[in-house]
Design a protein around this motif. Structure first.
Motif, PDB file in Angstrom:
ATOM      1  N   LEU A 120       0.828  -1.213   0.000  1.00 43.42           N
ATOM      2  CA  LEU A 120       0.000   0.000   0.000  1.00 43.42           C
ATOM      3  C   LEU A 120       0.857   1.255   0.000  1.00 43.42           C
ATOM      4  CD1 LEU A 120      -2.848  -0.925   2.481  1.00 43.42           C
ATOM      5  CD2 LEU A 120      -3.093  -0.442   0.060  1.00 43.42           C
ATOM      6  N   ASN A 138       1.062  -7.767  -9.557  1.00 46.75           N
ATOM      7  CA  ASN A 138      -0.296  -8.013  -9.070  1.00 46.75           C
ATOM      8  C   ASN A 138      -0.469  -9.410  -8.500  1.00 46.75           C
ATOM      9  OD1 ASN A 138      -1.447  -5.526  -9.525  1.00 46.75           O
ATOM     10  ND2 ASN A 138      -1.867  -5.966 -11.656  1.00 46.75           N
ATOM     11  N   PHE A 149      -0.454 -10.355  -4.803  1.00 47.19           N
ATOM     12  CA  PHE A 149      -1.632 -10.182  -3.945  1.00 47.19           C
ATOM     13  C   PHE A 149      -2.499 -11.436  -3.871  1.00 47.19           C
ATOM     14  CE2 PHE A 149      -0.436  -5.854  -5.152  1.00 47.19           C
ATOM     15  CZ  PHE A 149      -0.230  -5.325  -3.889  1.00 47.19           C
ATOM     16  N   TYR A 163     -18.055  -2.316   1.055  1.00 44.65           N
ATOM     17  CA  TYR A 163     -19.066  -1.548   0.316  1.00 44.65           C
ATOM     18  C   TYR A 163     -20.373  -1.545   1.098  1.00 44.65           C
ATOM     19  CZ  TYR A 163     -16.033  -1.416  -3.773  1.00 44.65           C
ATOM     20  OH  TYR A 163     -14.990  -1.175  -4.632  1.00 44.65           O
ATOM     21  N   PHE A 197     -17.804 -10.200  -4.780  1.00 45.27           N
ATOM     22  CA  PHE A 197     -17.078  -9.290  -5.668  1.00 45.27           C
ATOM     23  C   PHE A 197     -15.575  -9.463  -5.480  1.00 45.27           C
ATOM     24  CE2 PHE A 197     -14.843  -5.144  -5.922  1.00 45.27           C
ATOM     25  CZ  PHE A 197     -14.734  -5.111  -7.297  1.00 45.27           C
ATOM     26  N   TYR A 198     -15.122  -9.469  -4.240  1.00 40.80           N
ATOM     27  CA  TYR A 198     -13.669  -9.542  -4.002  1.00 40.80           C
ATOM     28  C   TYR A 198     -13.064 -10.865  -4.470  1.00 40.80           C
ATOM     29  CZ  TYR A 198     -13.169  -5.049  -1.807  1.00 40.80           C
ATOM     30  OH  TYR A 198     -13.116  -3.692  -1.610  1.00 40.80           O
ATOM     31  N   LYS A 219     -13.646 -12.408  -7.034  1.00 39.25           N
ATOM     32  CA  LYS A 219     -13.418 -12.379  -8.482  1.00 39.25           C
ATOM     33  C   LYS A 219     -12.155 -11.605  -8.860  1.00 39.25           C
ATOM     34  CE  LYS A 219     -18.335 -12.702  -9.434  1.00 39.25           C
ATOM     35  NZ  LYS A 219     -19.542 -11.899  -9.526  1.00 39.25           N
ATOM     36  N   LEU A 220     -11.572 -10.921  -7.881  1.00 40.24           N
ATOM     37  CA  LEU A 220     -10.398 -10.103  -8.182  1.00 40.24           C
ATOM     38  C   LEU A 220      -9.090 -10.866  -7.982  1.00 40.24           C
ATOM     39  CD1 LEU A 220     -11.520  -6.717  -6.560  1.00 40.24           C
ATOM     40  CD2 LEU A 220     -11.796  -7.466  -8.911  1.00 40.24           C
ATOM     41  N   LYS A 261     -11.675  -9.223 -14.867  1.00 40.04           N
ATOM     42  CA  LYS A 261     -11.716  -8.450 -13.619  1.00 40.04           C
ATOM     43  C   LYS A 261     -12.269  -7.057 -13.885  1.00 40.04           C
ATOM     44  CE  LYS A 261      -7.792 -10.788 -11.621  1.00 40.04           C
ATOM     45  NZ  LYS A 261      -6.345 -10.673 -11.482  1.00 40.04           N
ATOM     46  N   SER A 284     -15.456  -5.484 -12.083  1.00 34.62           N
ATOM     47  CA  SER A 284     -15.389  -4.173 -11.432  1.00 34.62           C
ATOM     48  C   SER A 284     -16.415  -3.224 -12.031  1.00 34.62           C
ATOM     49  CB  SER A 284     -13.997  -3.558 -11.605  1.00 34.62           C
ATOM     50  OG  SER A 284     -13.080  -4.269 -10.853  1.00 34.62           O
ATOM     51  N   TYR A 299      -9.186  -2.517  -2.391  1.00 32.40           N
ATOM     52  CA  TYR A 299      -9.026  -2.910  -3.796  1.00 32.40           C
ATOM     53  C   TYR A 299      -7.542  -3.072  -4.113  1.00 32.40           C
ATOM     54  CZ  TYR A 299     -10.403  -3.116  -8.708  1.00 32.40           C
ATOM     55  OH  TYR A 299     -10.645  -3.532  -9.990  1.00 32.40           O
ATOM     56  N   ALA A 300      -6.725  -2.203  -3.506  1.00 30.09           N
ATOM     57  CA  ALA A 300      -5.288  -2.189  -3.826  1.00 30.09           C
ATOM     58  C   ALA A 300      -4.581  -3.453  -3.369  1.00 30.09           C
ATOM     59  CB  ALA A 300      -4.638  -0.965  -3.192  1.00 30.09           C
ATOM     60  N   SER A 309      -6.043  -7.442  -8.630  1.00 30.78           N
ATOM     61  CA  SER A 309      -6.550  -6.657  -9.759  1.00 30.78           C
ATOM     62  C   SER A 309      -5.750  -5.361  -9.855  1.00 30.78           C
ATOM     63  CB  SER A 309      -8.031  -6.349  -9.512  1.00 30.78           C
ATOM     64  OG  SER A 309      -8.572  -5.671 -10.601  1.00 30.78           O
ATOM     65  N   ALA A 310      -5.514  -4.938 -11.104  1.00 23.98           N
ATOM     66  CA  ALA A 310      -4.679  -3.744 -11.300  1.00 23.98           C
ATOM     67  C   ALA A 310      -5.462  -2.470 -11.015  1.00 23.98           C
ATOM     68  CB  ALA A 310      -4.158  -3.720 -12.720  1.00 23.98           C
ATOM     69  N   TYR A 322      -9.561  -0.653 -11.843  1.00 21.98           N
ATOM     70  CA  TYR A 322     -10.447   0.083 -10.926  1.00 21.98           C
ATOM     71  C   TYR A 322     -10.823   1.434 -11.538  1.00 21.98           C
ATOM     72  CZ  TYR A 322     -11.426   3.192  -6.959  1.00 21.98           C
ATOM     73  OH  TYR A 322     -11.983   4.136  -6.124  1.00 21.98           O
TER      74      TYR A 322
END
Lengths: 284, 369
Positions: free
Chosen positions: A52, A72, A75, A88, A99-100, A102-103, B2, B6, B217-218, B222-223, B227
């Motif tokens: 971060l 990426n 993560f 959210y 949702f998360y 899927k990321l 993604k 999003s 999100y960070a 996902s890039a 977002y």
């Protein structure tokens, strides 16, 4: 799993370091507690480790990835539970987790299972905005496990939770440890650190003062005490005396020989007492 | 994929957000204003106060001319209140003029001054020559004053004959003239369709920063660009909806809608990236307000040039909103300049892409700010 060498970080990008020359290593499956008062540099260190915050100076590798050049896919290995809930509000608990998941590019856990684990099994279809602060915190905690992380960053995981829920969270952390998940725990709650951590690091004013296991710290810095309640001249008296100090030892003997003992318990020094003794600072 | 997840999530959240409905409501308000408050053609009717200082016979001829043009063919005696005084006049109304004839020059001056309108004394001397004395307000341009002086160098009949004798031919008969209502549409689309995205996307990002969502999100795989792009796509969808809300009822099927969509997407993308960039440099909407306010003023300047064509300095053409307004004009006008719109679209797309790369870089460095 985590290697930190000579980490420095300055928010003003000058010599005013929020974290200075911090080095440590965390082994796979270890629960490492990063302890210190507010503003000590705990969150800054965690921010750099989790990507971060940009790495400015020093070397940091997390799960084999160099944090200087974050990719990426790093993560996929990381889970992060924030101190301040950040879900959210306009989505339900289940929608948030769905949702998360899927990321990530790895196999993820079922949202229903995670919600069940944190005691929100029957709240999946309720909007997060309608949750209490504690429920949101649990949802944030559950979200941090969605990608089966091998490295888990937990920032004050039990803050604001009632004792029963906090116990559940601690159980989950133990279970994850059994799966060899490496946990980086930042907290100023010494009881949690004492219960959970294999090793702890004390950080004050951006500097890492020492690292050791709670047991070793107690052996090295802690004194054992005896709490004695006795009756003298018809009046109940309570004293706390060291089992190491000669003067206190003589006093214990004197009480046992001359007075009626009502209760007598041995007591270990707490991590908080050791922190104060070592750093000269309180935890607030 | 993604990006798609999003985007659908952002779309769902936007549909539940305040800002989305502000945009829709604004579009409906603008539509109502355009349809009900802005006439198809602004009235050119003007009011004049006259004192006829001429023989009775000449006055009768003049008044008969007014009566011929009067909508009901009748003069009307009226009392006009000026401050605490009641002044008498005779009122005539034609399609483009309201004329008050008064009985003396003092009354004329009082009315001209109080009503802030043109006043004139028309004098005829003994030889039949007509002289005009104008009472102006003082703020009239030199051009208008010159025109009054020039126009009376010849008699009206000669002037009218000369005007009628001139042959005015358009170079092409394949052109369309907007009515006054339609003329407002390009500016409305520019601000509510394209540029609104700049502020709304900044608001969305600041809201996410405030709630810490951007941090969550960070730390996913996902890039950051996904977002940012998902927000941009949502803004594009809302821009299309609001633009169609305004355009279809006013313009019907006359505009080139495929070209309009292309232009809307590229200009909306450009405006959104400006918003993304601003949000990357500030922690909150409050702190970004000064910059956003300057951007509002800056982007509004070309609208002034659009509505007042006589004021169009060269530098105004360097402001992007100038080309957005004129691009929309070409899109909705019959046989508009398609090449201009395509070229402008390409320019906005490229500029937007550069800004997006910059924004992405900035947000990646600044996730916890």
């Amino acid at each position: 799993m985590i290697t930190v060498k000579n980490l420095h970080h300055s928010y003003s990008r000058d010599e005013k370091y929020a974290v200075k020359d911090v080095s440590f290593e965390i082994e796979k499956g270890e629960i490492f507690g990063f302890l210190g008062p507010s503003g000590a540099g705990k969150s800054t260190t965690q921010g750099v480790l989790s990507g971060l915050l940009q790495l400015q100076k020093g070397e940091v590798t997390v799960a084999g990835y160099n944090v200087k050049h974050i990719k990426n896919k790093m993560f996929n290995e990381i889970g992060m539970s924030f101190e301040i809930s950040n879900v959210y509000n306009k989505m339900t608990a289940k929608e948030n987790l769905n949702f998360y998941r899927k990321l990530f590019d790895v196999e993820t856990r079922e949202p229903e299972d995670l919600l069940e684990m944190v005691g929100l099994g029957d709240k999946g279809n309720i909007k997060a905005g309608d949750f209490s602060k504690g429920m949101k915190h649990r949802l944030t905690f559950a979200r941090s496990m969605i990608n089966n992380p091998s490295i888990w960053f937990l920032d004050e995981p039990t803050t604001g939770l009632d004792p029963a829920i906090a116990a559940t969270i601690k159980d989950i952390i133990w279970k994850e440890k059994k799966k060899e998940v490496t946990t980086f725990l930042t907290t100023h709650n010494m009881h949690i650190a004492d219960e959970l951590c294999d090793r702890v690091g004390f950080i004050v004013d951006g500097e890492l003062i020492l690292i050791d296991s709670p047991k070793n710290l107690k052996l090295q810095y802690g004194e054992k005490f005896v709490d004695i309640e006795f009756v003298k001249d018809g009046e109940p008296i309570k004293e706390s005396l060291s089992t190491i100090d000669d003067k206190d030892k003589a006093r214990i003997k004197n009480i046992i020989d001359n007075y009626e003992i009502q209760t007598m318990h041995t007591k270990e020094a707490t991590l908080e007492e050791i922190f104060i003794k070592v750093t000269g600072r309180g935890l607030v | 994929m993604k990006l798609w997840y999003s985007f659908t999530k952002e779309l769902k959240l936007a549909s539940k957000s305040f800002y989305f409905y502000i945009e829709i409501v604004m579009a409906i308000i603008i539509l109502a204003v355009v349809l009900f408050a802005i006439p198809e053609n602004f009235s050119n009717s003007r009011t004049e106060y006259l004192y006829l200082d001429m023989p009775e016979a000449a006055k009768t001829v003049f008044i008969n001319t007014l009566l011929d043009e009067d909508t009901d063919g009748q003069a009307e005696s009226v009392d006009v209140k000026v401050k605490k005084e009641i002044l008498s006049a005779t009122f005539y109304e034609s399609d483009d003029k309201k004329i008050y004839i008064v009985d003396d020059e003092d009354t004329l001056i009082k009315l001209t001054e109080a009503k802030k309108q043109l006043g004139a004394v028309i004098e005829m001397n003994e030889t039949g020559d007509i002289h005009y004395k104008y009472y102006l307000q003082g703020y009239e341009t030199q051009r208008l004053q010159n025109l009054y002086m020039v126009i009376h160098n010849n008699d009206m009949l000669t002037l009218e004959t000369a005007i009628n004798a001139q042959d005015v031919r358009p170079l092409s008969d394949d052109y369309e003239v907007f009515n006054d209502r339609e003329h407002t549409i390009p500016a409305m689309l520019t601000f509510n369709g394209s540029l609104m995205g700049m502020f709304i996307i900044a608001a969305f990002i600041f809201l996410d920063k405030e709630q810490g969502i951007i941090k969550a999100y960070a730390v996913t795989a996902s890039a950051v660009w996904q977002y940012l792009m998902s927000k941009t796509l949502v803004l594009t969808i809302t821009s299309i909806i609001t633009t169609l809300i305004i355009t279809i009822p006013v313009m019907g099927l006359r505009p080139n809608y495929p070209l309009m969509l292309l232009f809307l997407i590229t200009t909306g993308f450009f405006a959104s990236t400006v918003g993304l960039l601003v949000s990357g440099y500030f922690r909150s909407m409050t702190k970004a307000f000064n910059v956003l306010y300057l951007l509002i003023i800056f982007t509004m300047l070309p609208a002034i040039a659009y509505f007042i064509p006589s004021w169009e300095p060269v530098w105004i053409k360097f402001i992007p909103s100038y080309h957005i307004i004129h691009g929309f004009k070409e899109v909705i006008v019959k046989n508009g300049d398609t090449a201009y719109v395509l070229l402008a679209s390409l320019g906005f797309l490229m500029a937007g892409a550069l800004m997006f790369i910059w924004s992405n870089h900035r947000h990646k460095k600044n996730l916890t700010a």
